[in-house]
Motif scaffolding. Structure first.
Motif, short mmCIF file in Angstrom:
data_model
loop_
_atom_site.label_atom_id
_atom_site.label_comp_id
_atom_site.label_asym_id
_atom_site.label_seq_id
_atom_site.Cartn_x
_atom_site.Cartn_y
_atom_site.Cartn_z
N THR B 83 0.83 -1.21 0.00
CA THR B 83 0.00 0.00 0.00
C THR B 83 0.87 1.26 0.00
O THR B 83 0.62 2.20 -0.76
CB THR B 83 -0.93 0.01 1.24
OG1 THR B 83 -1.62 -1.23 1.29
CG2 THR B 83 -1.92 1.16 1.18
N GLU B 84 1.89 1.26 0.85
CA GLU B 84 2.77 2.43 0.90
C GLU B 84 3.51 2.64 -0.40
O GLU B 84 3.73 3.77 -0.82
CB GLU B 84 3.76 2.29 2.07
CG GLU B 84 3.08 2.53 3.41
CD GLU B 84 4.05 2.49 4.58
OE1 GLU B 84 5.12 1.89 4.44
OE2 GLU B 84 3.72 3.09 5.62
N ARG B 89 4.23 5.96 -5.18
CA ARG B 89 4.26 6.10 -6.63
C ARG B 89 3.21 7.10 -7.07
O ARG B 89 3.43 7.92 -7.96
CB ARG B 89 3.95 4.74 -7.28
CG ARG B 89 5.01 4.36 -8.28
CD ARG B 89 4.88 2.98 -8.81
NE ARG B 89 3.52 2.57 -9.10
CZ ARG B 89 3.23 1.40 -9.67
NH1 ARG B 89 4.21 0.56 -9.97
NH2 ARG B 89 1.99 1.05 -9.91
N ASN B 90 2.06 7.06 -6.39
CA ASN B 90 0.96 7.98 -6.66
C ASN B 90 1.38 9.42 -6.37
O ASN B 90 1.09 10.34 -7.13
CB ASN B 90 -0.21 7.57 -5.77
CG ASN B 90 -1.50 8.29 -6.12
OD1 ASN B 90 -1.84 9.26 -5.46
ND2 ASN B 90 -2.18 7.86 -7.16
N ASN B 91 2.11 9.62 -5.27
CA ASN B 91 2.60 10.96 -4.90
C ASN B 91 3.56 11.50 -5.95
O ASN B 91 3.51 12.67 -6.31
CB ASN B 91 3.33 10.92 -3.55
CG ASN B 91 2.36 10.87 -2.39
OD1 ASN B 91 1.15 11.07 -2.58
ND2 ASN B 91 2.87 10.62 -1.21
N LEU B 92 4.46 10.63 -6.42
CA LEU B 92 5.44 11.02 -7.43
C LEU B 92 4.73 11.52 -8.68
O LEU B 92 5.08 12.57 -9.22
CB LEU B 92 6.34 9.83 -7.79
CG LEU B 92 7.49 9.58 -6.81
CD1 LEU B 92 8.28 8.35 -7.23
CD2 LEU B 92 8.42 10.81 -6.75
N GLU B 93 3.71 10.78 -9.11
CA GLU B 93 2.95 11.18 -10.30
C GLU B 93 2.24 12.50 -10.09
O GLU B 93 2.18 13.33 -10.99
CB GLU B 93 1.93 10.09 -10.67
CG GLU B 93 2.55 8.96 -11.48
CD GLU B 93 1.61 7.78 -11.64
OE1 GLU B 93 0.39 8.02 -11.81
OE2 GLU B 93 2.07 6.63 -11.57
N GLU B 94 1.73 12.68 -8.87
CA GLU B 94 1.06 13.93 -8.51
C GLU B 94 2.03 15.10 -8.62
O GLU B 94 1.70 16.15 -9.18
CB GLU B 94 0.57 13.83 -7.06
CG GLU B 94 -0.90 14.14 -6.86
CD GLU B 94 -1.25 14.08 -5.39
OE1 GLU B 94 -1.74 15.09 -4.88
OE2 GLU B 94 -1.01 13.03 -4.76
N TYR C 77 -2.91 -8.35 -8.36
CA TYR C 77 -2.78 -7.43 -9.49
C TYR C 77 -4.09 -6.65 -9.68
O TYR C 77 -4.07 -5.42 -9.82
CB TYR C 77 -2.41 -8.21 -10.76
CG TYR C 77 -2.36 -7.35 -11.99
CD1 TYR C 77 -1.30 -6.48 -12.20
CD2 TYR C 77 -3.38 -7.38 -12.94
CE1 TYR C 77 -1.26 -5.66 -13.32
CE2 TYR C 77 -3.35 -6.58 -14.06
CZ TYR C 77 -2.28 -5.72 -14.25
OH TYR C 77 -2.26 -4.90 -15.35
N ALA C 78 -5.22 -7.36 -9.66
CA ALA C 78 -6.53 -6.73 -9.84
C ALA C 78 -6.77 -5.68 -8.76
O ALA C 78 -7.22 -4.56 -9.05
CB ALA C 78 -7.63 -7.78 -9.83
N LEU C 79 -6.46 -6.02 -7.50
CA LEU C 79 -6.67 -5.07 -6.39
C LEU C 79 -5.79 -3.84 -6.55
O LEU C 79 -6.23 -2.72 -6.28
CB LEU C 79 -6.39 -5.74 -5.04
CG LEU C 79 -7.46 -6.71 -4.55
CD1 LEU C 79 -7.04 -7.36 -3.24
CD2 LEU C 79 -8.80 -5.98 -4.37
N THR C 80 -4.54 -4.05 -7.01
CA THR C 80 -3.62 -2.92 -7.22
C THR C 80 -4.18 -1.98 -8.29
O THR C 80 -4.19 -0.76 -8.11
CB THR C 80 -2.23 -3.44 -7.63
OG1 THR C 80 -1.78 -4.34 -6.63
CG2 THR C 80 -1.24 -2.29 -7.76
N ASN C 90 -9.28 10.19 -7.24
CA ASN C 90 -9.20 11.03 -6.05
C ASN C 90 -8.30 12.24 -6.30
O ASN C 90 -8.62 13.36 -5.93
CB ASN C 90 -8.66 10.17 -4.90
CG ASN C 90 -8.79 10.85 -3.56
OD1 ASN C 90 -7.80 11.41 -3.09
ND2 ASN C 90 -9.97 10.86 -2.97
N ASN C 91 -7.16 12.01 -6.97
CA ASN C 91 -6.22 13.09 -7.30
C ASN C 91 -6.86 14.11 -8.23
O ASN C 91 -6.69 15.32 -8.06
CB ASN C 91 -4.97 12.54 -7.98
CG ASN C 91 -4.03 11.90 -6.99
OD1 ASN C 91 -4.22 12.05 -5.79
ND2 ASN C 91 -3.03 11.20 -7.49
N LEU C 92 -7.58 13.61 -9.23
CA LEU C 92 -8.25 14.49 -10.19
C LEU C 92 -9.22 15.42 -9.47
O LEU C 92 -9.23 16.63 -9.71
CB LEU C 92 -9.00 13.67 -11.23
CG LEU C 92 -8.15 13.11 -12.38
CD1 LEU C 92 -9.00 12.28 -13.31
CD2 LEU C 92 -7.50 14.27 -13.15
#
Ligand SMILES: [K+]
Ligand SMILES: [K+]
Lengths: 98, 98, 98, 98
Positions: B83-84, B89-94, C77-80, C90-92
């Motif tokens: 999860t972390e 990775r999500n933060n980097l893209e942001e 993989y599906a959950l990721t 959420n970011n959008l």
């Protein structure tokens, strides 16, 4: 951080309580031995579910369903606390990067 | 990124260790064959729980409960690391989008 | 968004493939009927695990373990993919609020 | 916030519906008693899966598989709603910190 610590303690306390309720329930409602009552509680709460240690009468089935439903609520609470903890730590690191 | 790589290695190492503990435990505590010990370990850790391959004596029940509890801690650790990793990775893209 | 759509298709395709592997495996390795092979595959992949429909020989146990391990990777993989999709949406929304 | 409240109500309504479908299905397709039908539904949806209360005929196996698949979709929907709720609350707190 302090808020999370107290919430994590609450979650752990609720899980211990759940274990106690399960053991006492299977001991007195289903007439299991202490070790079987603990074993049945652990395989129920964790959803491993190998199978009932001994066949359950209707009262025991109702108790088992209530235990499963209580378990879902408490495990759900624990998972929410953990997720929020990870997210808040993540936010702190983000703020530091800026 | 390096921190995550080492954490993922730790998680994988812990999962292999868990598998080893399970196999050795069911082999020597419950007198299972190697293949049955591995099968019992896999269906226990993954919570598939088809049923005990052979009925368990009290010592084996205690071992199984300890295996399940250890499993929860290790799987919980692995899920937190994953999860972390997704969040970072999500933060980097942001950051890149800004 | 396009990237997520193709990843979701990949995840669904992998899940269908997993179902096919399970059905064919239990049909030919364990000599189950088609309906029992499908039922066994579904209760294995979803970890419901009511119990083996018929006792499994060693070869079937090895197949079942491989199916469970493949299942974990594909479900993981599906959950990721789903988690990343929720996070990106959420970011959008966050960007829009600013 | 209002959007989440209505989504949470939808998720709860779907879970109650799932329970009803399960009970009615096991009652009339598998000829279970009401209490056994409820017990079978609860252990199926929660993936505890102790084992079929009574052996299932092919029609009951198909019904059980459909119940499991419907369950996955509804539980998945509920988890998505909860995750998005946690994330949105997390965003609000982040905005306040700025
Ligand atoms: K199970
Ligand atoms: K079972």
């Amino acid at each position: 951080v302090r808020i999370f610590r107290s919430r994590i303690y609450t979650a752990v306390a609720l899980l211990v309580l759940l274990l106690l309720i399960g053991v006492i329930g299977f001991k007195y409602v289903s007439q299991y031995s202490w070790i079987d009552a603990l074993y049945m509680t652990v395989i129920t709460i964790t959803t491993v579910g190998f199978g009932e240690v001994y066949p359950l009468d209707p009262a025991s089935k109702i108790f088992t369903m209530l235990l499963i439903l209580t378990s879902i609520i408490i495990v759900g609470y624990a998972l929410t606390v953990i997720t929020e903890y990870i997210l808040s730590r993540n936010n702190l690191e983000e703020l530091k990067q800026k």
